[in-house]
Design a protein around this motif. Structure first.
Motif, PDB file in Angstrom:
ATOM      1  N   GLN A 143       8.035  -7.935   1.254  1.00  0.00           N
ATOM      2  CA  GLN A 143       8.484  -7.387   2.552  1.00  0.00           C
ATOM      3  C   GLN A 143       9.824  -6.655   2.392  1.00  0.00           C
ATOM      4  O   GLN A 143      10.053  -5.624   3.026  1.00  0.00           O
ATOM      5  N   GLU A 147      10.061  -2.660   3.462  1.00  0.00           N
ATOM      6  CA  GLU A 147      11.018  -2.093   4.428  1.00  0.00           C
ATOM      7  C   GLU A 147      11.620  -0.794   3.888  1.00  0.00           C
ATOM      8  O   GLU A 147      11.791   0.179   4.625  1.00  0.00           O
ATOM      9  N   HIS A 150       8.919   1.963   3.929  1.00  0.00           N
ATOM     10  CA  HIS A 150       8.669   2.497   5.275  1.00  0.00           C
ATOM     11  C   HIS A 150       9.790   3.427   5.730  1.00  0.00           C
ATOM     12  O   HIS A 150       9.559   4.366   6.476  1.00  0.00           O
ATOM     13  N   LYS A 151      11.022   3.166   5.246  1.00  0.00           N
ATOM     14  CA  LYS A 151      12.153   4.043   5.598  1.00  0.00           C
ATOM     15  C   LYS A 151      12.101   5.362   4.844  1.00  0.00           C
ATOM     16  O   LYS A 151      12.437   6.408   5.373  1.00  0.00           O
TER      17      LYS A 151
END
Ligand code: UTP
Length: 289
Positions: A143, A147, A150-151
């Motif tokens: 995770q 993150e 995804h950024k």
């Protein structure tokens, strides 16, 4: 950006560092406290929203398939015996994820194992998880990587700082700081000597890649140890497009080696709600004798 759903678990290695335990049983089925390493891995992937699991296995790895399969007889027996907690857990494991299995017929290296899953990846970004690297944190390691993906939409690699006398055991990265705790990787070397190591930052078994990595892997020649190295493909990828590094938070154990495995069992055993108090007492008794 398409959602990140796919994840490869290379699990076809020989596990030579853990012989003779791994002679006839998969390394990934070694148990930490009360569940096998591979289950920790699948649970970590699911927590990061990656529920499309591709397991790369080889000879002698049937136990992994059986672990995530429905065992109708066992479930019926547990139900009949009124062991509802165990029944729920056993049936949950068999239904927790969609798993497909791909065979790596010869252990030609981690890069080759990842390439064996190419058909299932197509043109999507994907994760790679090495189950013998156990990383425990309230925010699961995959995770932490997701993150950043995804950024940025870029490939991301999990890292830890290792002591100088340990660099020869790892893939080591060269990097530039990019701000906000993010690193941009500029090169990677597999198992360098202390003199050749570009840093003390080591790659530890968690990756997210853009689909370009699969294309690169097809042309990578055998490298260190005569194996097709994932690190070599990553070094080429990092020259073509940004690859980020994330220094992972959490307790990390090399559970593919007896030493790391024992430490993981001792520490996680002591932290375990049900078994911790008894283990602490037993250790006190035996160590004081
Ligand atoms: P390791 O080098 O840690 O695993 O590879 P290994 O080869 O099983 O272990 P040792 O060094 O002999 O003790 C990292 C991961 O890549 C997988 C392994 O199963 C492990 O999860 N792997 C490695 C493959 O799937 N195929 C390979 O050809 C090599």
């Amino acid at each position: 950006m398409r959602p990140l759903r796919k994840i490869i678990f290379p699990a076809a290695g020989m596990g030579t560092r853990f012989l003779p335990a791994t002679k006839a049983s998969p390394k990934e089925m070694l148990t930490i406290v009360d569940k096998p390493l591979i289950q920790y891995g699948v649970e970590e992937a699911l927590a990061a929203g990656m529920d499309n699991i591709i397991m790369v296995t080889g000879r002698g790895k049937r136990a992994i398939e059986d672990h995530f399969d429905i065992s109708a007889e066992l479930e019926a027996n547990l139900k009949r015996a009124g062991k509802s907690k165990l029944y729920k857990e056993v049936s949950r494991i068999a239904r927790m994820a969609e798993v497909v299995y791909v065979r790596q017929k010869q252990a030609k290296g981690l890069g080759h194992a990842v390439l064996c899953a190419e058909h299932w990846i197509a043109d999507e970004a994907f994760g790679v998880h090495l189950a013998d690297e156990l990383i425990v944190h309230e925010k699961p390691a995959m995770q932490q990587l997701a993150e950043v993906y995804h950024k940025t939409g870029h490939s991301v690699v999990g890292l830890i700082q290792v002591p100088a006398d340990q660099v020869y055991k790892y893939g080591i990265v060269a990097y530039e700081a990019e701000g906000h705790g993010l690193l941009r990787l500029t090169d990677m070397v597999e198992k360098p000597s202390i003199e050749d190591a570009p840093s003390h930052m080591a790659i530890v078994g968690r990756y997210i890649f853009t689909p370009r990595l699969m294309e690169i892997l097809k042309d990578v020649q055998p490298g260190s140890g005569g194996e097709i190295q994932l690190t070599d493909a990553m070094a080429i990828l990092a020259k073509e497009e940004p690859v980020h590094g994330v220094v992972l938070e959490g307790q990390r154990f090399d559970a593919g080696h007896p030493e790391g495995f024992l430490v993981a069992n001792a520490l996680l055993g002591l932290q375990h709600e049900a078994y911790g108090p008894a283990l602490r007492e037993a250790l006190k008794t035996y160590l004081c004798e």
